[in-house]
Design a protein around this motif. Sequence first.
Motif, PDB file in Angstrom:
ATOM      1  N   MET A   1       2.288 -22.574  -6.757  1.00 19.95           N
ATOM      2  CA  MET A   1       3.276 -23.417  -6.148  1.00 19.95           C
ATOM      3  C   MET A   1       2.618 -24.346  -5.123  1.00 19.95           C
ATOM      4  SD  MET A   1       6.842 -22.685  -4.115  1.00 19.95           S
ATOM      5  CE  MET A   1       7.431 -21.592  -5.328  1.00 19.95           C
ATOM      6  N   MET A   2       1.634 -23.827  -4.406  1.00 21.91           N
ATOM      7  CA  MET A   2       1.000 -24.666  -3.381  1.00 21.91           C
ATOM      8  C   MET A   2       0.256 -25.849  -4.004  1.00 21.91           C
ATOM      9  SD  MET A   2       2.048 -23.518  -0.617  1.00 21.91           S
ATOM     10  CE  MET A   2       1.093 -24.660   0.333  1.00 21.91           C
ATOM     11  N   ALA A   3      -0.408 -25.628  -5.121  1.00 19.24           N
ATOM     12  CA  ALA A   3      -1.100 -26.732  -5.787  1.00 19.24           C
ATOM     13  C   ALA A   3      -0.096 -27.776  -6.248  1.00 19.24           C
ATOM     14  CB  ALA A   3      -1.918 -26.211  -6.964  1.00 19.24           C
ATOM     15  N   ALA A   4       1.026 -27.322  -6.800  1.00 21.75           N
ATOM     16  CA  ALA A   4       2.063 -28.249  -7.260  1.00 21.75           C
ATOM     17  C   ALA A   4       2.669 -28.998  -6.079  1.00 21.75           C
ATOM     18  CB  ALA A   4       3.144 -27.496  -8.025  1.00 21.75           C
ATOM     19  N   ALA A   5       2.892 -28.312  -4.965  1.00 20.59           N
ATOM     20  CA  ALA A   5       3.460 -28.967  -3.787  1.00 20.59           C
ATOM     21  C   ALA A   5       2.482 -30.000  -3.227  1.00 20.59           C
ATOM     22  CB  ALA A   5       3.819 -27.939  -2.718  1.00 20.59           C
ATOM     23  N   GLY A   6       1.197 -29.653  -3.241  1.00 22.46           N
ATOM     24  CA  GLY A   6       0.183 -30.578  -2.736  1.00 22.46           C
ATOM     25  C   GLY A   6       0.103 -31.855  -3.546  1.00 22.46           C
ATOM     26  N   SER A   7       0.360 -31.757  -4.839  1.00 24.70           N
ATOM     27  CA  SER A   7       0.319 -32.944  -5.686  1.00 24.70           C
ATOM     28  C   SER A   7       1.726 -33.519  -5.933  1.00 24.70           C
ATOM     29  CB  SER A   7      -0.370 -32.621  -7.015  1.00 24.70           C
ATOM     30  OG  SER A   7       0.372 -31.653  -7.725  1.00 24.70           O
ATOM     31  N   LYS A   8       2.701 -32.977  -5.213  1.00 30.37           N
ATOM     32  CA  LYS A   8       4.100 -33.429  -5.305  1.00 30.37           C
ATOM     33  C   LYS A   8       4.634 -33.337  -6.744  1.00 30.37           C
ATOM     34  CE  LYS A   8       4.096 -35.916  -1.080  1.00 30.37           C
ATOM     35  NZ  LYS A   8       4.086 -34.820  -0.201  1.00 30.37           N
ATOM     36  N   ASP A   9       4.223 -32.288  -7.444  1.00 31.50           N
ATOM     37  CA  ASP A   9       4.638 -32.054  -8.822  1.00 31.50           C
ATOM     38  C   ASP A   9       5.957 -31.271  -8.823  1.00 31.50           C
ATOM     39  OD1 ASP A   9       4.979 -31.326 -11.463  1.00 31.50           O
ATOM     40  OD2 ASP A   9       2.943 -30.512 -11.704  1.00 31.50           O
ATOM     41  N   GLN A  10       7.055 -31.988  -8.669  1.00 36.46           N
ATOM     42  CA  GLN A  10       8.367 -31.366  -8.564  1.00 36.46           C
ATOM     43  C   GLN A  10       8.756 -30.599  -9.824  1.00 36.46           C
ATOM     44  OE1 GLN A  10      10.253 -31.148  -5.806  1.00 36.46           O
ATOM     45  NE2 GLN A  10       8.632 -32.218  -4.705  1.00 36.46           N
ATOM     46  N   PHE A  11       8.305 -31.045 -10.964  1.00 35.05           N
ATOM     47  CA  PHE A  11       8.624 -30.347 -12.206  1.00 35.05           C
ATOM     48  C   PHE A  11       8.044 -28.931 -12.197  1.00 35.05           C
ATOM     49  CE2 PHE A  11       7.731 -29.010 -16.549  1.00 35.05           C
ATOM     50  CZ  PHE A  11       8.994 -29.121 -17.120  1.00 35.05           C
ATOM     51  N   THR A  12       6.778 -28.806 -11.818  1.00 35.51           N
ATOM     52  CA  THR A  12       6.138 -27.489 -11.778  1.00 35.51           C
ATOM     53  C   THR A  12       6.761 -26.618 -10.693  1.00 35.51           C
ATOM     54  OG1 THR A  12       4.080 -28.378 -12.661  1.00 35.51           O
ATOM     55  CG2 THR A  12       3.936 -26.270 -11.492  1.00 35.51           C
ATOM     56  N   ILE A  13       7.030 -27.189  -9.531  1.00 31.72           N
ATOM     57  CA  ILE A  13       7.684 -26.427  -8.456  1.00 31.72           C
ATOM     58  C   ILE A  13       9.016 -25.884  -8.954  1.00 31.72           C
ATOM     59  CG2 ILE A  13       8.792 -26.582  -6.186  1.00 31.72           C
ATOM     60  CD1 ILE A  13       6.636 -28.715  -5.492  1.00 31.72           C
ATOM     61  N   MET A  14       9.803 -26.725  -9.593  1.00 33.99           N
ATOM     62  CA  MET A  14      11.109 -26.298 -10.082  1.00 33.99           C
ATOM     63  C   MET A  14      10.973 -25.240 -11.166  1.00 33.99           C
ATOM     64  SD  MET A  14      14.095 -26.885  -9.224  1.00 33.99           S
ATOM     65  CE  MET A  14      15.244 -25.657  -9.761  1.00 33.99           C
ATOM     66  N   SER A  15       9.979 -25.359 -12.021  1.00 32.52           N
ATOM     67  CA  SER A  15       9.748 -24.355 -13.061  1.00 32.52           C
ATOM     68  C   SER A  15       9.425 -23.000 -12.441  1.00 32.52           C
ATOM     69  CB  SER A  15       8.611 -24.781 -13.986  1.00 32.52           C
ATOM     70  OG  SER A  15       8.970 -25.929 -14.707  1.00 32.52           O
ATOM     71  N   ILE A  16       8.607 -23.001 -11.409  1.00 36.62           N
ATOM     72  CA  ILE A  16       8.257 -21.753 -10.717  1.00 36.62           C
ATOM     73  C   ILE A  16       9.496 -21.173 -10.038  1.00 36.62           C
ATOM     74  CG2 ILE A  16       6.940 -20.766  -8.798  1.00 36.62           C
ATOM     75  CD1 ILE A  16       4.743 -22.910  -9.518  1.00 36.62           C
ATOM     76  N   LEU A  17      10.236 -22.017  -9.346  1.00 39.69           N
ATOM     77  CA  LEU A  17      11.441 -21.536  -8.659  1.00 39.69           C
ATOM     78  C   LEU A  17      12.467 -20.997  -9.655  1.00 39.69           C
ATOM     79  CD1 LEU A  17      11.878 -24.275  -5.919  1.00 39.69           C
ATOM     80  CD2 LEU A  17      11.119 -21.899  -5.601  1.00 39.69           C
ATOM     81  N   ARG A  18      12.642 -21.698 -10.757  1.00 39.52           N
ATOM     82  CA  ARG A  18      13.605 -21.251 -11.771  1.00 39.52           C
ATOM     83  C   ARG A  18      13.239 -19.855 -12.289  1.00 39.52           C
ATOM     84  NH1 ARG A  18      13.126 -25.186 -15.637  1.00 39.52           N
ATOM     85  NH2 ARG A  18      13.601 -26.791 -14.137  1.00 39.52           N
ATOM     86  N   ALA A  19      11.953 -19.609 -12.435  1.00 44.16           N
ATOM     87  CA  ALA A  19      11.494 -18.327 -12.959  1.00 44.16           C
ATOM     88  C   ALA A  19      11.449 -17.226 -11.901  1.00 44.16           C
ATOM     89  CB  ALA A  19      10.102 -18.485 -13.575  1.00 44.16           C
ATOM     90  N   GLU A  20      11.219 -17.584 -10.636  1.00 42.58           N
ATOM     91  CA  GLU A  20      10.903 -16.565  -9.630  1.00 42.58           C
ATOM     92  C   GLU A  20      11.823 -16.497  -8.413  1.00 42.58           C
ATOM     93  OE1 GLU A  20       8.717 -14.324 -10.294  1.00 42.58           O
ATOM     94  OE2 GLU A  20       7.956 -15.312 -12.089  1.00 42.58           O
ATOM     95  N   SER A  21      12.664 -17.483  -8.192  1.00 37.17           N
ATOM     96  CA  SER A  21      13.500 -17.464  -6.989  1.00 37.17           C
ATOM     97  C   SER A  21      14.822 -16.748  -7.233  1.00 37.17           C
ATOM     98  CB  SER A  21      13.804 -18.888  -6.506  1.00 37.17           C
ATOM     99  OG  SER A  21      14.672 -18.833  -5.390  1.00 37.17           O
ATOM    100  N   PRO A  22      15.119 -15.734  -6.415  1.00 38.18           N
ATOM    101  CA  PRO A  22      16.413 -15.061  -6.544  1.00 38.18           C
ATOM    102  C   PRO A  22      17.593 -16.007  -6.326  1.00 38.18           C
ATOM    103  CG  PRO A  22      14.953 -13.824  -5.090  1.00 38.18           C
ATOM    104  CD  PRO A  22      14.276 -15.130  -5.395  1.00 38.18           C
TER     105      PRO A  22
END
Length: 92
Positions: free
Chosen positions: A1-22
């Motif tokens: 998530m940190m790498a995606a946030a650093g590159s402002k990759d909202q798609f990857t951040i959202m994919s991680i959150l969708r899979a892992e955020s309660p």
Amino acid sequence: MMAAAGSKDQFTIMSILRAESPRLEPARLAGQVVSEVLAALQQAVDGLVALMAEASQASVADVLRHVRDTELLRLDDRFAPHLLREPFRAVE
């Protein structure tokens, strides 16, 4: 998530959150304003980025508490005693 946030990759951040955020579990989203949930998660990601910044004085416990408190990701229950504000002391 940190790498995606650093590159402002909202798609990857959202994919991680969708899979892992309660907070994004379907049962939890029912009856909520999704845009507000997403805005809160974005603030949580921004907070995580700040905690992980090179100049940050945050401890690993601070980072994990943030993740737990904002429900960015699921943490294993075994972390709970280590994330108490007061040190854990076994009862003798």
